[in-house]
Write an enzyme that holds these catalytic residues in place. Structure first.
Site, short mmCIF file in Angstrom:
data_model
loop_
_atom_site.label_atom_id
_atom_site.label_comp_id
_atom_site.label_asym_id
_atom_site.label_seq_id
_atom_site.Cartn_x
_atom_site.Cartn_y
_atom_site.Cartn_z
CG ASP A 199 -2.23 0.79 1.18
OD1 ASP A 199 -3.17 0.27 1.13
OD2 ASP A 199 -1.91 2.20 0.97
CE LYS A 252 -11.65 3.55 -11.98
NZ LYS A 252 -11.31 2.97 -13.27
CE1 TYR A 259 -10.50 10.26 -8.36
CE2 TYR A 259 -12.02 11.52 -9.83
CZ TYR A 259 -11.08 10.69 -9.56
OH TYR A 259 -10.04 10.60 -10.71
#
Ligand code: NAD
Ligand code: UD1
Length: 335
Positions: free
Chosen positions: A58, A84, A148
């Site tokens: 990560d 996203k 976002y």
């Protein structure tokens, strides 16, 4: 040259890995496979004849990123890792700020401490918000309407601040318009986990029978046929744009560049083109406008041409052909 590709197993990242490896770069993929499948790595090897180096992990794990950068002697980073979905970002802002903003900060800190000063960043046309004028150029005001979009703008601002504090950094911030299509081989393409939200994968699934129909989100926009207009760009063209951007990082700077074709197509244009390519009838129904949607936007791509000597070549027909090829060869995605 060794390139760390965060999110390299994802849709756009995997196509960039192919382009990088075909151009002779050594690629190290750092991905947590949260929205991708390890099978992608085997497919990249099949296309390029070489296996990318895989470091599962990560980006928020700074010491791990430092280890990867040092161990593989990385010279530059292409940073795709992130979340996203606009709808999900509204429900889980903590997750989106953590992954997209904190994740990018940890990556930058790891780069700083290991002396890797070159980065290409995946931004988005969403940072512009409601158009004050069209086409959007890079000077258009920035006012994203979603969580976002605001996470992406925050990262852009962070990069500008890092560069202002230390002008030896080299950043290329790429604002993508609407990436679609798939590698010509049909081996890699877009296979999101869960239900797709974007138009093209939904159309491909409707053509293949994996879903019943396409819901058109509004046909009362001020566009030629009333449906939403977007600047679709073939993902392989986009990947080529990244290669060009990487080359510019030889010189320090902080460039912001639109990656689009500079022309828009409506939802109906895309459905018709896909019907033609697939030779299938695509059922659709008109529903209400999707919250947060903008009727029409497209890019002014001239900065990309001036700075990268790049322009997108592949047309809507090619985008649909390659998308359909991937769908037919992988009816259930990478499973
Ligand atoms: P994707 O979800 O297919 O790829 C993202 C990859 O990053 C996935 O493989 C995922 O597993 C990985 N990832 C996510 N969070 C991670 C983390 N914390 N650590 C490590 N890996 C992580 O998405 P994509 O379409 O390939 O998009 C790539 C980038 O481009 C994203 O940053 C996205 O915001 C941006 N972008 C995409 C579009 C689009 O239409 N697809 C448009 C504009 C910008
Ligand atoms: C969406 C996101 C955007 C993100 C981009 C790429 C929203 C509001 N915007 O952009 O922030 O950067 O994806 O991930 O979610 N459409 C339909 N039916 C569908 C799906 C889409 O009619 O089932 C229409 C939309 O209204 C739009 C066009 O198709 O007019 C393209 O939609 P989409 O592929 O989701 O892209 P964006 O809306 O540009």
């Amino acid at each position: 040259m060794n390139i760390l590709v965060t999110g390299g197993a994802g849709y756009i990242g995997s196509h960039c890995c192919v382009a990088l490896m075909k151009a002779g770069y050594r690629v190290v993929i750092l991905d947590n496979f949260g929205n991708s499948h390890p099978e992608v790595l085997r497919r990249i090897e099949k296309i390029t004849g070489r296996a990318p180096i895989n470091e599962s992990g990560d980006i928020r794990d700074r010491s791990f990123v430092e280890y990867v950068l040092e161990h593989h002697k990385c010279d530059a980073v292409m940073h795709f890792a992130g979340l996203k979905s606009v709808a999900e970002s509204e429900k889980k802002p903590d997750l989106y700020y953590d992954c997209n903003v904190v994740g990018s900060l940890r990556l930058l800190q790891a780069m700083k401490s290991t002396g890797v000063k070159k980065l290409v960043f995946s931004s988005t046309a969403t940072v512009y918000g409601v158009p004050k004028y069209l086409p959007y150029d890079e000077k258009h005001p920035l006012n994203p309407v979603s969580v976002y979009g605001r996470t992406k703008l925050t990262v852009e601002n962070m990069l500008r601040d890092f560069y202002a504090s230390d002008p030896t950094w080299a950043f290329s911030i790429l604002r993508y318009f609407n990436p679609v299509g798939a590698d010509e081989s049909g081996l890699i393409g877009e296979d999101p986990k869960g239900t797709p939200n974007n138009l093209m994968p939904i159309i491909a699934q409707a053509a293949s029978g994996r879903r019943d129909k396409v819901m058109i989100w509004g046909n009362d926009y001020d566009t030629e046929d009333g449906t939403g207009v977007r600047d679709y760009i073939h993902v392989s063209d986009l990947a080529e744009g990244h290669l060009r951007a990487l080359k510019t990082l030889e010189h320090p700077g902080c460039d912001v560049i639109n990656l689009g074709r500079g022309r828009g197509y409506s939802v109906m244009d895309v459905i018709k083109a896909f019907e033609h390519i697939s030779n299938r009838k695509i059922k659709y129904e008109v529903g209400p406008r999707r919250p947060g949607d903008i009727g029409e936007f497209f890019a002014n791509p001239s900065t990309a041409f001036e700075k990268l000597h790049w322009r997108a070549e592949k047309d809507l027909e090619k985008m649909c052909t390659d998308m359909w090829n991937f769908q037919v060869k992988n009816p259930d995605g990478y499973k």
